[in-house]
Design an enzyme around this catalytic site. Sequence first.
Site, short mmCIF file in Angstrom:
data_model
loop_
_atom_site.label_atom_id
_atom_site.label_comp_id
_atom_site.label_asym_id
_atom_site.label_seq_id
_atom_site.Cartn_x
_atom_site.Cartn_y
_atom_site.Cartn_z
N GLY A 134 1.50 -6.92 7.10
CA GLY A 134 0.22 -7.57 7.35
C GLY A 134 0.25 -8.15 8.75
O GLY A 134 0.81 -9.22 8.98
N ILE B 280 1.48 -7.41 2.26
CA ILE B 280 0.24 -7.34 1.53
C ILE B 280 -0.54 -6.06 1.88
O ILE B 280 -0.38 -5.52 2.97
CB ILE B 280 -0.69 -8.56 1.86
CG1 ILE B 280 -1.00 -8.61 3.35
CG2 ILE B 280 -0.14 -9.83 1.33
CD1 ILE B 280 -2.02 -9.66 3.77
N ASN B 281 -1.39 -5.64 0.97
CA ASN B 281 -2.39 -4.64 1.30
C ASN B 281 -3.51 -5.37 2.06
O ASN B 281 -3.37 -6.54 2.41
CB ASN B 281 -2.90 -3.98 0.02
CG ASN B 281 -3.30 -2.53 0.28
OD1 ASN B 281 -4.00 -2.24 1.25
ND2 ASN B 281 -2.86 -1.62 -0.57
N GLY C 284 -10.65 5.16 1.85
CA GLY C 284 -10.84 5.61 0.47
C GLY C 284 -9.82 6.64 0.03
O GLY C 284 -10.12 7.57 -0.71
N CYS D 59 -5.84 -0.31 -6.09
CA CYS D 59 -6.97 0.57 -6.43
C CYS D 59 -7.73 0.04 -7.63
O CYS D 59 -7.18 -0.61 -8.50
CB CYS D 59 -6.47 1.95 -6.80
SG CYS D 59 -5.22 2.56 -5.72
N ASN E 87 0.94 1.55 -5.06
CA ASN E 87 -0.18 0.76 -4.54
C ASN E 87 -1.11 0.41 -5.69
O ASN E 87 -1.85 1.27 -6.18
CB ASN E 87 -0.90 1.59 -3.47
CG ASN E 87 -2.21 0.98 -3.04
OD1 ASN E 87 -2.47 -0.20 -3.28
ND2 ASN E 87 -3.04 1.78 -2.40
N LYS F 111 1.28 8.31 3.61
CA LYS F 111 -0.11 8.04 3.25
C LYS F 111 -0.26 7.97 1.73
O LYS F 111 0.39 8.74 1.00
CB LYS F 111 -1.00 9.16 3.82
CG LYS F 111 -2.44 9.13 3.35
CD LYS F 111 -3.20 7.95 3.91
CE LYS F 111 -4.53 7.75 3.19
NZ LYS F 111 -5.13 6.42 3.48
C1 FMN Z 1 -6.41 2.99 8.13
C2 FMN Z 1 -5.57 2.37 7.05
C3 FMN Z 1 -5.27 3.10 5.89
C4 FMN Z 1 -4.49 2.55 4.87
N1 FMN Z 1 -4.18 3.32 3.78
C5 FMN Z 1 -3.34 2.81 2.82
C6 FMN Z 1 -2.91 3.62 1.72
O1 FMN Z 1 -3.26 4.80 1.61
N2 FMN Z 1 -2.10 3.05 0.78
C7 FMN Z 1 -1.67 1.76 0.89
O2 FMN Z 1 -0.91 1.30 0.05
N3 FMN Z 1 -2.04 0.99 1.93
C8 FMN Z 1 -2.87 1.48 2.89
N4 FMN Z 1 -3.23 0.69 3.97
C9 FMN Z 1 -2.74 -0.70 4.04
C10 FMN Z 1 -1.52 -0.82 4.93
O3 FMN Z 1 -0.45 -0.02 4.45
C11 FMN Z 1 -1.05 -2.28 5.05
O4 FMN Z 1 -0.70 -2.75 3.76
C12 FMN Z 1 -2.12 -3.19 5.60
O5 FMN Z 1 -2.89 -2.53 6.56
C13 FMN Z 1 -1.54 -4.48 6.22
O6 FMN Z 1 -0.72 -4.19 7.34
P1 FMN Z 1 -1.25 -4.24 8.86
O7 FMN Z 1 -1.97 -5.54 9.05
O8 FMN Z 1 -0.02 -4.12 9.69
O9 FMN Z 1 -2.19 -3.09 9.04
C14 FMN Z 1 -4.02 1.22 5.00
C15 FMN Z 1 -4.33 0.49 6.16
C16 FMN Z 1 -5.08 1.04 7.18
C17 FMN Z 1 -5.37 0.22 8.42
#
Ligand code: FMN
Lengths: 243, 304
Positions: B244, B192-193, B72, B131, B128, B45
């Site tokens: 993603g 991607i984020n 957040g 932010c 990351n 996380k």
């Molecule tokens: C509930 C949730 C919390 C996330 N928290 C973070 C985080 O703390 N740091 C980060 O770099 N990305 C965070 N992400 C982004 C994911 O790591 C990922 O980059 C993004 O969701 C795309 O992948 P996915 O489509 O498989 O979910 C979060 C995503 C979700 C759904």
Amino acid sequence: MKKGSYIIENTQQIAKNTYRTRLKGDTSAIVAPGQFVNIALAGSFLRRPLSVCDWDEKGLWVIYKTVGKGTSALSKLEPGQKLDLLTGLGNGFDMELAGSRPMLIGGGVGVPPLYGLAKRLMKQGVRPLAILGFNTAEEVFYEKEFAELGCDVVVATVDGSYGQKGFVTDAMPQEGTTFFYACGPEPMLKAVYNRTNTSGQLSFEERMGCGFGACMGCACRTKYGAKRICKDGPVLMKEEVVW
Amino acid sequence: MVDTSVKLCDIQLKNPVIPASGTFGFGHEFAHWYDLNVLGAICLKGTTKDPRFGNETPRIAEAPAGMLNAVGLQNPGIEAVLETELPALRKLYSGPVIANISGFSKEEYVFCCEKADQSPHVDIIEVNISCPNVQSGGMSFGASAKDAGEITKAVRAVCKKPIFMKLTPNVTDIAEIARACEANGADGISLINTLLAMRIDIKNRKPVLANTTGGLSGPAVFPVALRMVWQVYKAVKLPIIGMGGVSCPEDVVEMMLAGATAVQVGASNLQNPFACPEIIDGLPPLLERLGVSRIAELIGAAHY
Ligand SMILES: Cc1cc2nc3c(=O)[nH]c(=O)nc-3n(C[C@H](O)[C@H](O)[C@H](O)COP(=O)(O)O)c2cc1C
Ligand SMILES: Cc1cc2nc3c(=O)[nH]c(=O)nc-3n(C[C@H](O)[C@H](O)[C@H](O)COP(=O)(O)OP(=O)(O)OC[C@H]3O[C@@H](n4cnc5c(N)ncnc54)[C@H](O)[C@@H]3O)c2cc1C
Ligand code: FES
């Protein structure tokens, strides 16, 4: 917690926009009333959390209001159809705190988990007072079922079209109870919190990403720090709640 | 037998499947569902210098084939992560660990990355940069090549371990950002984020999320993510962790063909706690059907 496949045995409408569905399958992960299941439904990415109303060795019941896409879809599924569920989620109510005369306070679709609780309290020889609140007569359900368990039941409707007129808090006795268990919309929980003089437990709702503690989607502040409604809740002690 | 192992910098992964940051906590919850040691690696996380409660709730909304989150960055802070969460995870899991670091200033990134670099339990540091930069108007660090380059340079100076810069897709030219990270010493790129998004409740006419906006992820974003992995692969020589919307073994193969060396799975873990092991189990039969004996040969193989 377990993930498994469940078969719809039947669905009945029990009040206005309110349905009860019996799901057959493994219930070994359910350990306390007030726990919930998270149901995957075709056409929705996120699962839908619903309290377990009651359960036995062969399956469980959920009671829900059709408020949107997921709950409407669930109400329309035919017997025999399969659903993927996560079961045994959340902490549930602690029955050891009940004392000799607990009060169960339910509002709308907050009533269902209190039924499973009432049934198990009665089995332990504890006779609860159940106060069930609804908006109006057509939404009332489970008065008879609670009475058949042997509980004392009071029904209140906001518009006075059935039972006592007013909110659950208007129907609560001032004394004579040892503990309370409450589930319902947040304004109701807050009113109950303010109007009770015994300790108690309150069951909360929050929008969930996972339902098993991984995403931090359902965080809530308590006097003892942040908790997850899905994992550390949905039931919180009155003494730890922060409004 | 097909070989599903890949090498990320010098770290060997038994398969390319990694749960994504923020969807796997610090691993403990998933240890209830399955043996974590089946995973290629684990990404933690997002962690900041101080503990954070995160945004108000609701933090979650649904989308067609996906979800929005506005958690957040709720986390217990870097100290607690390194001293409590990681040693606890190590009792359950012995494979590679990726720490995910967030910050609201350059100093915060440097502070946390340096600490993570010193931890014996961390193998890779993922930074990351989605932010907001609090010191300069709140625009995301990852939205400008200059800021992205500066953060990379600053964390590079304090880290010996491999650094993967995690990019936001909410930019005009992802290749330019990736190049700035490469030029300033990054060892790899993660992308991607989430995509900036929102939902409105049509009954009460208010945004569903307390934060108004949130990040879209899940299968809905897969083609966007794939396109960006493709572009970054063309732009830089660094290894890429692609993510993603990955939800099945076919998605892993597609991501790798676009240029990813490893793949992260995010939202799918929340929908199905067994998403990662099911994808991992599905890889060998899929590769066999495709006539692939070594998964690593897929990396970037779609490029012409
Ligand atoms: C509930 C949730 C919390 C996330 N928290 C973070 C985080 O703390 N740091 C980060 O770099 N990305 C965070 N992400 C982004 C994911 O790591 C990922 O980059 C993004 O969701 C795309 O992948 P996915 O489509 O498989 O979910 C979060 C995503 C979700 C759904
Ligand atoms: C622990 C828990 C137990 C619950 N038990 C019951 C129950 O026994 N009976 C019952 O009728 N309802 C219960 N709810 C509320 C129920 O989860 C929602 O009514 C349901 O998710 C709505 O889904 P939808 O697709 O019909 O509505 P939509 O509005 O279309 O749903 C959109 C999204 O918002 C979420 N959502 C909407 N309303 C709520 C809500 N009140 N709480 C949490 N998420 C919500 C949905 O899950 C979905 O992700 C419970 C909620 C929680 C958290
Ligand atoms: S819903 Fe994911 S942590 Fe509670």
